[in-house]
Structures are given as structure tokens and as C-alpha cells.
Design a protein around this motif. Structure first.
Motif, PDB file in Angstrom:
ATOM      1  N   VAL A  95       0.841  -1.195   0.000  1.00  0.00           N
ATOM      2  CA  VAL A  95       0.000   0.000   0.000  1.00  0.00           C
ATOM      3  C   VAL A  95       0.875   1.242   0.000  1.00  0.00           C
ATOM      4  O   VAL A  95       1.804   1.368   0.811  1.00  0.00           O
ATOM      5  CB  VAL A  95      -0.930   0.008   1.225  1.00  0.00           C
ATOM      6  CG1 VAL A  95      -1.730   1.307   1.293  1.00  0.00           C
ATOM      7  CG2 VAL A  95      -1.884  -1.189   1.180  1.00  0.00           C
ATOM      8  N   LEU A  96       0.564   2.160  -0.903  1.00  0.00           N
ATOM      9  CA  LEU A  96       1.264   3.438  -0.991  1.00  0.00           C
ATOM     10  C   LEU A  96       0.310   4.542  -0.556  1.00  0.00           C
ATOM     11  O   LEU A  96      -0.722   4.766  -1.196  1.00  0.00           O
ATOM     12  CB  LEU A  96       1.748   3.681  -2.420  1.00  0.00           C
ATOM     13  CG  LEU A  96       2.365   5.053  -2.715  1.00  0.00           C
ATOM     14  CD1 LEU A  96       3.601   5.275  -1.855  1.00  0.00           C
ATOM     15  CD2 LEU A  96       2.691   5.189  -4.198  1.00  0.00           C
ATOM     16  N   VAL A  97       0.641   5.230   0.526  1.00  0.00           N
ATOM     17  CA  VAL A  97      -0.157   6.346   1.027  1.00  0.00           C
ATOM     18  C   VAL A  97       0.533   7.645   0.612  1.00  0.00           C
ATOM     19  O   VAL A  97       1.690   7.879   0.969  1.00  0.00           O
ATOM     20  CB  VAL A  97      -0.301   6.292   2.559  1.00  0.00           C
ATOM     21  CG1 VAL A  97      -1.080   7.503   3.065  1.00  0.00           C
ATOM     22  CG2 VAL A  97      -1.005   5.002   2.975  1.00  0.00           C
ATOM     23  N   CYS A  98      -0.181   8.470  -0.140  1.00  0.00           N
ATOM     24  CA  CYS A  98       0.364   9.750  -0.604  1.00  0.00           C
ATOM     25  C   CYS A  98      -0.177  10.863   0.293  1.00  0.00           C
ATOM     26  O   CYS A  98      -1.388  11.098   0.322  1.00  0.00           O
ATOM     27  CB  CYS A  98      -0.034   9.999  -2.057  1.00  0.00           C
ATOM     28  SG  CYS A  98       0.453   8.677  -3.184  1.00  0.00           S
ATOM     29  N   ILE A 117      -3.055   6.482   6.923  1.00  0.00           N
ATOM     30  CA  ILE A 117      -1.948   5.647   7.386  1.00  0.00           C
ATOM     31  C   ILE A 117      -2.468   4.497   8.254  1.00  0.00           C
ATOM     32  O   ILE A 117      -2.025   3.355   8.134  1.00  0.00           O
ATOM     33  CB  ILE A 117      -0.919   6.499   8.144  1.00  0.00           C
ATOM     34  CG1 ILE A 117      -0.229   7.467   7.178  1.00  0.00           C
ATOM     35  CG2 ILE A 117       0.108   5.617   8.850  1.00  0.00           C
ATOM     36  CD1 ILE A 117       0.608   8.529   7.858  1.00  0.00           C
ATOM     37  N   GLU A 118      -3.439   4.803   9.131  1.00  0.00           N
ATOM     38  CA  GLU A 118      -3.981   3.762   9.997  1.00  0.00           C
ATOM     39  C   GLU A 118      -4.653   2.667   9.180  1.00  0.00           C
ATOM     40  O   GLU A 118      -4.466   1.470   9.442  1.00  0.00           O
ATOM     41  CB  GLU A 118      -4.982   4.392  10.979  1.00  0.00           C
ATOM     42  CG  GLU A 118      -5.473   3.441  12.075  1.00  0.00           C
ATOM     43  CD  GLU A 118      -6.653   2.600  11.627  1.00  0.00           C
ATOM     44  OE1 GLU A 118      -6.805   1.469  12.142  1.00  0.00           O
ATOM     45  OE2 GLU A 118      -7.409   3.055  10.753  1.00  0.00           O
ATOM     46  N   ARG A 119      -5.412   3.037   8.156  1.00  0.00           N
ATOM     47  CA  ARG A 119      -6.080   2.033   7.325  1.00  0.00           C
ATOM     48  C   ARG A 119      -5.076   1.275   6.461  1.00  0.00           C
ATOM     49  O   ARG A 119      -5.232   0.071   6.228  1.00  0.00           O
ATOM     50  CB  ARG A 119      -7.145   2.698   6.463  1.00  0.00           C
ATOM     51  CG  ARG A 119      -8.303   3.250   7.282  1.00  0.00           C
ATOM     52  CD  ARG A 119      -9.495   3.592   6.430  1.00  0.00           C
ATOM     53  NE  ARG A 119     -10.541   4.212   7.229  1.00  0.00           N
ATOM     54  CZ  ARG A 119     -11.697   4.639   6.739  1.00  0.00           C
ATOM     55  NH1 ARG A 119     -11.958   4.496   5.449  1.00  0.00           N
ATOM     56  NH2 ARG A 119     -12.594   5.195   7.528  1.00  0.00           N
ATOM     57  N   GLY A 120      -4.049   1.973   6.003  1.00  0.00           N
ATOM     58  CA  GLY A 120      -3.005   1.293   5.250  1.00  0.00           C
ATOM     59  C   GLY A 120      -2.261   0.280   6.099  1.00  0.00           C
ATOM     60  O   GLY A 120      -1.979  -0.841   5.668  1.00  0.00           O
ATOM     61  N   LEU A 159       3.978  -1.269   3.789  1.00  0.00           N
ATOM     62  CA  LEU A 159       3.350   0.049   3.777  1.00  0.00           C
ATOM     63  C   LEU A 159       4.378   1.110   3.407  1.00  0.00           C
ATOM     64  O   LEU A 159       5.446   1.190   4.015  1.00  0.00           O
ATOM     65  CB  LEU A 159       2.748   0.369   5.147  1.00  0.00           C
ATOM     66  CG  LEU A 159       2.108   1.758   5.302  1.00  0.00           C
ATOM     67  CD1 LEU A 159       0.909   1.906   4.364  1.00  0.00           C
ATOM     68  CD2 LEU A 159       1.695   1.993   6.755  1.00  0.00           C
ATOM     69  N   TYR A 160       4.043   1.913   2.396  1.00  0.00           N
ATOM     70  CA  TYR A 160       4.888   3.016   1.950  1.00  0.00           C
ATOM     71  C   TYR A 160       4.108   4.324   2.099  1.00  0.00           C
ATOM     72  O   TYR A 160       2.908   4.372   1.796  1.00  0.00           O
ATOM     73  CB  TYR A 160       5.307   2.836   0.486  1.00  0.00           C
ATOM     74  CG  TYR A 160       6.108   1.596   0.202  1.00  0.00           C
ATOM     75  CD1 TYR A 160       7.499   1.635   0.161  1.00  0.00           C
ATOM     76  CD2 TYR A 160       5.481   0.376  -0.031  1.00  0.00           C
ATOM     77  CE1 TYR A 160       8.239   0.498  -0.104  1.00  0.00           C
ATOM     78  CE2 TYR A 160       6.211  -0.768  -0.289  1.00  0.00           C
ATOM     79  CZ  TYR A 160       7.594  -0.707  -0.333  1.00  0.00           C
ATOM     80  OH  TYR A 160       8.318  -1.844  -0.587  1.00  0.00           O
ATOM     81  N   VAL A 161       4.793   5.356   2.545  1.00  0.00           N
ATOM     82  CA  VAL A 161       4.192   6.681   2.635  1.00  0.00           C
ATOM     83  C   VAL A 161       5.127   7.661   1.921  1.00  0.00           C
ATOM     84  O   VAL A 161       6.329   7.714   2.226  1.00  0.00           O
ATOM     85  CB  VAL A 161       3.975   7.120   4.094  1.00  0.00           C
ATOM     86  CG1 VAL A 161       3.451   8.555   4.155  1.00  0.00           C
ATOM     87  CG2 VAL A 161       2.988   6.180   4.789  1.00  0.00           C
ATOM     88  N   VAL A 162       4.570   8.431   0.983  1.00  0.00           N
ATOM     89  CA  VAL A 162       5.400   9.362   0.230  1.00  0.00           C
ATOM     90  C   VAL A 162       4.756  10.742   0.204  1.00  0.00           C
ATOM     91  O   VAL A 162       3.540  10.894   0.338  1.00  0.00           O
ATOM     92  CB  VAL A 162       5.627   8.888  -1.229  1.00  0.00           C
ATOM     93  CG1 VAL A 162       6.309   7.537  -1.267  1.00  0.00           C
ATOM     94  CG2 VAL A 162       4.325   8.875  -2.023  1.00  0.00           C
ATOM     95  N   GLN A 166      -1.995  -1.001  -4.039  1.00  0.00           N
ATOM     96  CA  GLN A 166      -3.030  -0.013  -3.736  1.00  0.00           C
ATOM     97  C   GLN A 166      -2.394   1.339  -3.482  1.00  0.00           C
ATOM     98  O   GLN A 166      -1.322   1.414  -2.872  1.00  0.00           O
ATOM     99  CB  GLN A 166      -3.841  -0.410  -2.490  1.00  0.00           C
ATOM    100  CG  GLN A 166      -4.706  -1.638  -2.648  1.00  0.00           C
ATOM    101  CD  GLN A 166      -5.657  -1.798  -1.480  1.00  0.00           C
ATOM    102  OE1 GLN A 166      -6.389  -0.880  -1.118  1.00  0.00           O
ATOM    103  NE2 GLN A 166      -5.650  -2.968  -0.872  1.00  0.00           N
ATOM    104  N   ILE A 167      -3.059   2.397  -3.938  1.00  0.00           N
ATOM    105  CA  ILE A 167      -2.610   3.762  -3.676  1.00  0.00           C
ATOM    106  C   ILE A 167      -3.728   4.488  -2.943  1.00  0.00           C
ATOM    107  O   ILE A 167      -4.878   4.498  -3.393  1.00  0.00           O
ATOM    108  CB  ILE A 167      -2.249   4.519  -4.969  1.00  0.00           C
ATOM    109  CG1 ILE A 167      -1.069   3.841  -5.679  1.00  0.00           C
ATOM    110  CG2 ILE A 167      -1.906   5.972  -4.662  1.00  0.00           C
ATOM    111  CD1 ILE A 167      -0.694   4.500  -7.002  1.00  0.00           C
ATOM    112  N   PHE A 168      -3.389   5.083  -1.795  1.00  0.00           N
ATOM    113  CA  PHE A 168      -4.328   5.895  -1.032  1.00  0.00           C
ATOM    114  C   PHE A 168      -4.017   7.363  -1.304  1.00  0.00           C
ATOM    115  O   PHE A 168      -2.873   7.797  -1.114  1.00  0.00           O
ATOM    116  CB  PHE A 168      -4.198   5.633   0.473  1.00  0.00           C
ATOM    117  CG  PHE A 168      -4.684   4.282   0.927  1.00  0.00           C
ATOM    118  CD1 PHE A 168      -5.100   3.320   0.026  1.00  0.00           C
ATOM    119  CD2 PHE A 168      -4.714   3.984   2.285  1.00  0.00           C
ATOM    120  CE1 PHE A 168      -5.548   2.073   0.456  1.00  0.00           C
ATOM    121  CE2 PHE A 168      -5.155   2.739   2.732  1.00  0.00           C
ATOM    122  CZ  PHE A 168      -5.573   1.785   1.812  1.00  0.00           C
ATOM    123  N   VAL A 169      -5.022   8.134  -1.743  1.00  0.00           N
ATOM    124  CA  VAL A 169      -4.821   9.558  -2.023  1.00  0.00           C
ATOM    125  C   VAL A 169      -5.928  10.365  -1.365  1.00  0.00           C
ATOM    126  O   VAL A 169      -7.035   9.874  -1.136  1.00  0.00           O
ATOM    127  CB  VAL A 169      -4.796   9.853  -3.540  1.00  0.00           C
ATOM    128  CG1 VAL A 169      -3.646   9.139  -4.209  1.00  0.00           C
ATOM    129  CG2 VAL A 169      -6.118   9.479  -4.192  1.00  0.00           C
TER     130      VAL A 169
END
Length: 375
Positions: free
Chosen positions: A243-246, A257-260, A271-274, A326-329
Motif C-alpha cells: 500500500v502506498l499512502v500519498c 496511514i492507519e487504514r493502510g 506500507l509506503y508513505v510518500v 493499492q494507492i491511497f490519495v
């Protein structure tokens, strides 16, 4: 298909050259003692020898049941070196013998003083570099990064360990499976665990078995990715969630972030955060961004700052490189990414993220629901 960069071409050539000369590593993985990984490993060696392969045994368990001894009597065994009264693989002898395949029962082992390497897995790495293929065995509890999780389940921790990164270099990993009930019966009859609740032990072993199955599947997944990369295929989407959280200063970072984190924990994923840096922020926005990135680090995410004039391209390139699933935006009609990007960046992301699921979160202050969108 994107043209590879000179650095990517060089990396590909070096990987191919190393693959041609390096021995192959096969690991028999067990989730608990008594599943039969030593027998399976030695039996494969016996069958390979019968087919004409040059096979030797360089390490065995201190004590073994009769069925193991029977297999060993059919094999060539290189005696261990005795250093400080303790046994260790005689690596120079194996190198001189130069077999095609070397069997090593018990990958996790701390070498005695006077050894060339402090750990047995480093001996194995040297043999592989010399072009000798190695077949070895290990239990889940000896994988360093998983030891804390295993200890929480079983209530005990072992001393020896092997880094997970080395396990992931295996050319082949085979999960030696057995019903938890079989392992419970074997443990209760063999190690004096008379005070242990059999039902509780079965639940513990079931949890360990799930972790081992996921690890084995992940190794196979990464092998597939490496193969695709060597063929020049960019889009790599694996069997596990990545999962990538932007995040931006105005995104609902805590929720995203919590859902990721929850998603990847469920499937033992990554889990990746960018954040895409596109210029100087106002002091208040910078403070909020720093808080958002701190939340990501607290969640044990891989945190990176991306750079580029086109945020969508930067995110998609990162996603392709890391096999993101998956990407979270975050998105808002008035605020968020649309203020900093070109027109309709979220819509563009959805259209161009082939094979990746996009989840849209309302930015801070909005009451809208999360919207999943299949890429």
C-alpha cells in the motif's frame, strides 16, 4: 514499455552475470520443530544423487532419528571441523571437494570461535559465491525479523538467527507442511511438555504456520518480480498487499496511514508513505506535513520524499518500482492536491494506474466517505 536507464541496464547485466556463476539456494522452511524438514532435505539429496548429481552433506543435526541416519548412510558426508570443542562446517574442505550440491541441515547456527564467519548462513553464502548449490533447512523461529512475533506466540525465543534478507535470496523455498495436531502429538510425546495445553499449542502452531506460508509465498512473489525485471517488464504486482499512502499537509494522513497499516498487517504486506516535493511550503503547511510524516514513521512505514515537476508521474514511477497494489490519495474540490498539481490529478492517477487499486480519502475537514476505485 519504458526505455531502461543506463543504471538499470548495468544492474540487469550484473544480476545476470552473478546468476550464471553463483550456486542455487534452496531452503526447506518449517513452522515448528518436528514437521520433517531434515528428512525432506536429505531425501531430495538422495534422489538427486541417484539421478547422477554430485551431492555431499556438510552439516547434520547432533542427534537424529533412525530414518535420518539411514539417509545419511547413503550420502557422502564431509566431516565437520572441531573448533573450541564445537562443530562447524569445514568450508575449505567443501570448496576443495567442489560438489555440485551441498546439503546443510540447520541454516541457523552460530559458529564457534576461530571460524572464518561468525554465522553459518555466511558460510553458505561463500559456497554459493563459489558456484556450489546449497540445499538447507530452517525453522521459522530462527528468522531474525520474525523472532519477536514468534516469541509473542510461543512465549520463548531462540538465540541463533538468520536475517530475512538472506532467506529472500533463495532461488527456491519449500514449505514443509504438517497438521498442527501432528506437531502437538510429537512435541507432547518427545520433549516432556506434559504441562502444556494441547489445544493452546495447536492454536499457537496454526498461527506460526500461517506466518510461514505467507513468507514462502512472498519469497516466490519476489522471485517472480525479479524474473519480470530481467525481462524488462515494468509493472510488477505481487500476491501481497503493498500500500502506498500519498500525503500532503491537508490530507487526512492519520486515517489513511492507519487504514493502510491495518491492510498490510492483515496480509503481511508492506506500507509506503510518500510526499511529492514540488516547492517551498508555508510554515504552517510544513509543520503539518512533518507531523504527517512522523505518523508514518510511527506506523513503521517506508517513508520517502519524491521529487519531480509532475506528481502523478513521480507517484506512478515509484509504484511501478516497488510493485504497489493499492494507492491511497486525498482529494477535495477546494483543497488538497488539485491546488498543487495540474488539472484533475486524481482522475489522471486513476486512468494511468493500470492494475493498481486507487482509494480516495476526503481531505481534512471533509465528511465524505472513502471511495475505492479499481485501477
Amino acid at each position: 514499455m519504458r526505455r531502461p536507464t543506463p543504471e538499470e541496464l548495468l544492474k540487469k547485466i550484473e544480476a545476470e552475470e552473478r546468476k550464471e556463476t553463483r550456486g542455487k539456494l534452496k531452503i526447506f522452511l518449517g513452522y515448528a520443530s518436528g514437521v520433517g524438514k531434515s528428512f525432506r532435505m536429505l531425501d531430495e539429496g538422495r534422489r538427486r544423487k541417484k539421478r547422477g548429481e554430485d551431492v555431499v552433506v556438510a552439516a547434520t543435526q547432533a542427534s537424529a532419528p533412525e530414518e535420518i541416519d539411514a539417509l545419511l548412510r547413503e550420502m557422502e558426508v564431509i566431516p565437520a571441523r572441531i573448533l573450541a570443542g564445537l562443530a562447524a562446517i569445514d568450508v575449505p574442505a567443501v570448496l576443495r571437494r567442489n560438489p555440485r550440491v551441498c546439503l546443510i541441515d540447520g541454516l541457523a547456527h552460530h559458529n564457534p570461535p576461530g571460524s572464518q564467519h561468525p554465522e553459518r548462513w555466511q558460510d553458505v553464502d561463500e559456497l554459493l559465491d563459489a558456484g556450489i548449490s546449497v540445499i538447507t533447512s530452517i525453522n521459522l523461529q530462527y528468522i531474525a525479523e520474525l523472532q519477536e512475533k514468534v516469541a509473542q506466540i510461543r512465549g520463548k525465543r531462540v538465540r541463533d538467527s538468520v536475517p530475512e534478507a538472506f532467506i529472500r535470496t533463495a532461488d527456491e523455498i519449500e514449505m514443509v507442511d504438517a497438521p498442527p495436531e501432528y506437531c502437538v502429538n510429537r512435541a507432547l510425546s518427545g520433549d516432556g511438555s506434559s504441562g502444556t495445553d494441547p489445544l493452546e499449542m495447536a492454536h499457537q502452531l496454526s498461527a506460526l504456520r500461517e506466518i510461514a506460508l505467507l513468507l514462502a509465498a512472498d519469497v516466490v512473489d519476489r522471485q517472480l518480480e525479479a524474473s519480470l525485471q530481467q525481462q524488462g517488464i515494468d509493472q510488477l504486482y505481487g500476491t501481497h498487499e503493498r500500500v502506498l499512502v500519498c500525503v500532503t499537509p491537508r490530507s487526512s494522513a492519520a486515517v489513511m496511514i492507519e487504514r493502510g497499516r491495518r491492510q498490510v498487517d492483515r496480509f503481511h504486506g508492506d506500507l509506503y508513505v510518500v510526499y511529492v516535493d514540488m516547492g517551498t511550503l508555508k510554515p504552517a503547511d510544513q509543520d503539518q506535513l512533518d507531523r504527517n510524516l512522523s505518523l508514518a514513521r510511527e506506523a513503521n512505514a517506508h517513508v520517502e520524499t519524491l521529487h519531480g515537476e509532475d506528481a502523478v508521474t513521480a507517484i506512478l514511477n515509484f509504484a511501478a518500482k516497488h510493485g504497489i497494489t493499492q494507492i491511497f490519495v486525498g482529494h477535495s474540490l477546494k483543497h488538497g492536491w488539485s491546488d498543487r498539481w495540474k488539472k484533475n490529478p486524481v482522475e489522471r492517477l486513476i486512468l494511468e494506474a493500470e492494475g493498481i487499486d486507487i482509494r480516495i480519502f476526503p481531505t481534512a475537514g471533509s465528511v465524505a466517505e472513502t471511495v475505492p476505485v479499481a485501477g
